[in-house]
Scaffold this motif. Structure first.
Motif, PDB file in Angstrom:
ATOM      1  N   ILE A 165       0.826  -1.206   0.000  1.00 31.91           N
ATOM      2  CA  ILE A 165       0.000   0.000   0.000  1.00 31.91           C
ATOM      3  C   ILE A 165       0.867   1.265   0.000  1.00 31.91           C
ATOM      4  O   ILE A 165       0.503   2.278  -0.608  1.00 31.91           O
ATOM      5  CB  ILE A 165      -1.005  -0.007   1.174  1.00 31.91           C
ATOM      6  CG1 ILE A 165      -2.091   1.052   0.975  1.00 31.91           C
ATOM      7  CG2 ILE A 165      -0.316   0.147   2.512  1.00 31.91           C
ATOM      8  CD1 ILE A 165      -3.026   0.779  -0.155  1.00 31.91           C
ATOM      9  N   ASP A 166       2.029   1.221   0.619  1.00 33.66           N
ATOM     10  CA  ASP A 166       2.915   2.386   0.642  1.00 33.66           C
ATOM     11  C   ASP A 166       3.517   2.692  -0.726  1.00 33.66           C
ATOM     12  O   ASP A 166       4.035   3.784  -0.949  1.00 33.66           O
ATOM     13  CB  ASP A 166       4.038   2.191   1.658  1.00 33.66           C
ATOM     14  CG  ASP A 166       3.524   2.221   3.091  1.00 33.66           C
ATOM     15  OD1 ASP A 166       2.449   2.810   3.333  1.00 33.66           O
ATOM     16  OD2 ASP A 166       4.193   1.655   3.970  1.00 33.66           O
ATOM     17  N   VAL A 221       1.787   2.802  -3.467  1.00 35.22           N
ATOM     18  CA  VAL A 221       0.754   3.436  -4.296  1.00 35.22           C
ATOM     19  C   VAL A 221       0.920   4.949  -4.260  1.00 35.22           C
ATOM     20  O   VAL A 221       0.976   5.564  -3.191  1.00 35.22           O
ATOM     21  CB  VAL A 221      -0.659   3.039  -3.814  1.00 35.22           C
ATOM     22  CG1 VAL A 221      -1.727   3.792  -4.592  1.00 35.22           C
ATOM     23  CG2 VAL A 221      -0.858   1.533  -3.920  1.00 35.22           C
ATOM     24  N   VAL A 223      -4.525   1.800 -10.276  1.00 41.10           N
ATOM     25  CA  VAL A 223      -3.610   1.893  -9.146  1.00 41.10           C
ATOM     26  C   VAL A 223      -2.267   2.299  -9.747  1.00 41.10           C
ATOM     27  O   VAL A 223      -1.674   1.548 -10.505  1.00 41.10           O
ATOM     28  CB  VAL A 223      -3.495   0.548  -8.404  1.00 41.10           C
ATOM     29  CG1 VAL A 223      -2.547   0.680  -7.215  1.00 41.10           C
ATOM     30  CG2 VAL A 223      -4.873   0.063  -7.959  1.00 41.10           C
ATOM     31  N   LEU A 244     -12.975   1.103  -2.477  1.00 44.18           N
ATOM     32  CA  LEU A 244     -11.632   1.202  -1.896  1.00 44.18           C
ATOM     33  C   LEU A 244     -11.572   2.212  -0.757  1.00 44.18           C
ATOM     34  O   LEU A 244     -10.869   2.004   0.223  1.00 44.18           O
ATOM     35  CB  LEU A 244     -10.620   1.611  -2.961  1.00 44.18           C
ATOM     36  CG  LEU A 244     -10.086   0.523  -3.851  1.00 44.18           C
ATOM     37  CD1 LEU A 244      -9.157   1.116  -4.900  1.00 44.18           C
ATOM     38  CD2 LEU A 244      -9.359  -0.534  -3.061  1.00 44.18           C
ATOM     39  N   GLU A 252     -11.765   1.175   2.795  1.00 45.35           N
ATOM     40  CA  GLU A 252     -10.680   0.355   3.332  1.00 45.35           C
ATOM     41  C   GLU A 252      -9.355   1.111   3.478  1.00 45.35           C
ATOM     42  O   GLU A 252      -8.435   0.615   4.117  1.00 45.35           O
ATOM     43  CB  GLU A 252     -10.473  -0.869   2.438  1.00 45.35           C
ATOM     44  CG  GLU A 252     -11.696  -1.754   2.388  1.00 45.35           C
ATOM     45  CD  GLU A 252     -11.568  -2.886   1.387  1.00 45.35           C
ATOM     46  OE1 GLU A 252     -10.443  -3.168   0.947  1.00 45.35           O
ATOM     47  OE2 GLU A 252     -12.598  -3.478   1.060  1.00 45.35           O
ATOM     48  N   LEU A 253      -9.248   2.274   2.878  1.00 48.67           N
ATOM     49  CA  LEU A 253      -7.999   3.036   2.930  1.00 48.67           C
ATOM     50  C   LEU A 253      -7.916   3.896   4.182  1.00 48.67           C
ATOM     51  O   LEU A 253      -8.925   4.402   4.671  1.00 48.67           O
ATOM     52  CB  LEU A 253      -7.884   3.944   1.697  1.00 48.67           C
ATOM     53  CG  LEU A 253      -7.746   3.246   0.355  1.00 48.67           C
ATOM     54  CD1 LEU A 253      -7.830   4.263  -0.779  1.00 48.67           C
ATOM     55  CD2 LEU A 253      -6.448   2.460   0.277  1.00 48.67           C
ATOM     56  N   ASN A 264      -1.920   9.421  -2.329  1.00 50.54           N
ATOM     57  CA  ASN A 264      -1.124   9.156  -1.134  1.00 50.54           C
ATOM     58  C   ASN A 264      -0.613  10.508  -0.643  1.00 50.54           C
ATOM     59  O   ASN A 264       0.105  11.207  -1.363  1.00 50.54           O
ATOM     60  CB  ASN A 264       0.041   8.220  -1.499  1.00 50.54           C
ATOM     61  CG  ASN A 264       0.865   7.812  -0.302  1.00 50.54           C
ATOM     62  OD1 ASN A 264       0.925   8.504   0.704  1.00 50.54           O
ATOM     63  ND2 ASN A 264       1.521   6.678  -0.421  1.00 50.54           N
TER      64      ASN A 264
END
Length: 99
Positions: free
Chosen positions: A10-11, A13, A25, A41, A44-45, A60
């Motif tokens: 995830i980091d 992205v 993505v 999404l 969940e983020l 991000n």
């Protein structure tokens, strides 16, 4: 779309962008499409790490280099590691005014 499975940290992205019923993505040097909507999404983020700046774009927060007005006066988000720029919609501008 293939049948392969790719695990992405995830980091890694940079941003997510809505693409019909899929979501792009985007990583530093590549991108993939996933079969999930951006709306799905978002639930969940981590909202401290991923900031929605437009109804179709979630970035991000660590990748945001600047928020600046363009020639037309609309605010755009600039990234640290990619050249894309994104409009910041009025609905999400309050997060940046607190900075």
């Amino acid at each position: 779309m293939g049948n392969s499975l790719r695990l992405i940290a995830i980091d890694a992205v940079i941003y997510f962008q809505s693409d019909n019923k899929y979501t792009r993505v985007v990583l530093i040097d590549s991108e993939v499409l996933i079969k999930r909507t951006l709306k799905e999404l978002l639930t969940e983020l981590d909202p401290e790490q991923f900031w929605q700046i437009h109804r179709s774009t979630v970035v991000n927060a660590l990748e945001i280099a600047a928020i600046e007005p363009n020639l037309g006066g609309q605010l755009v988000g600039k990234l640290k590691t990619r050249r894309e720029q994104f409009p910041v919609s009025d609905s999400f501008i309050q997060r940046f005014r607190k900075m």
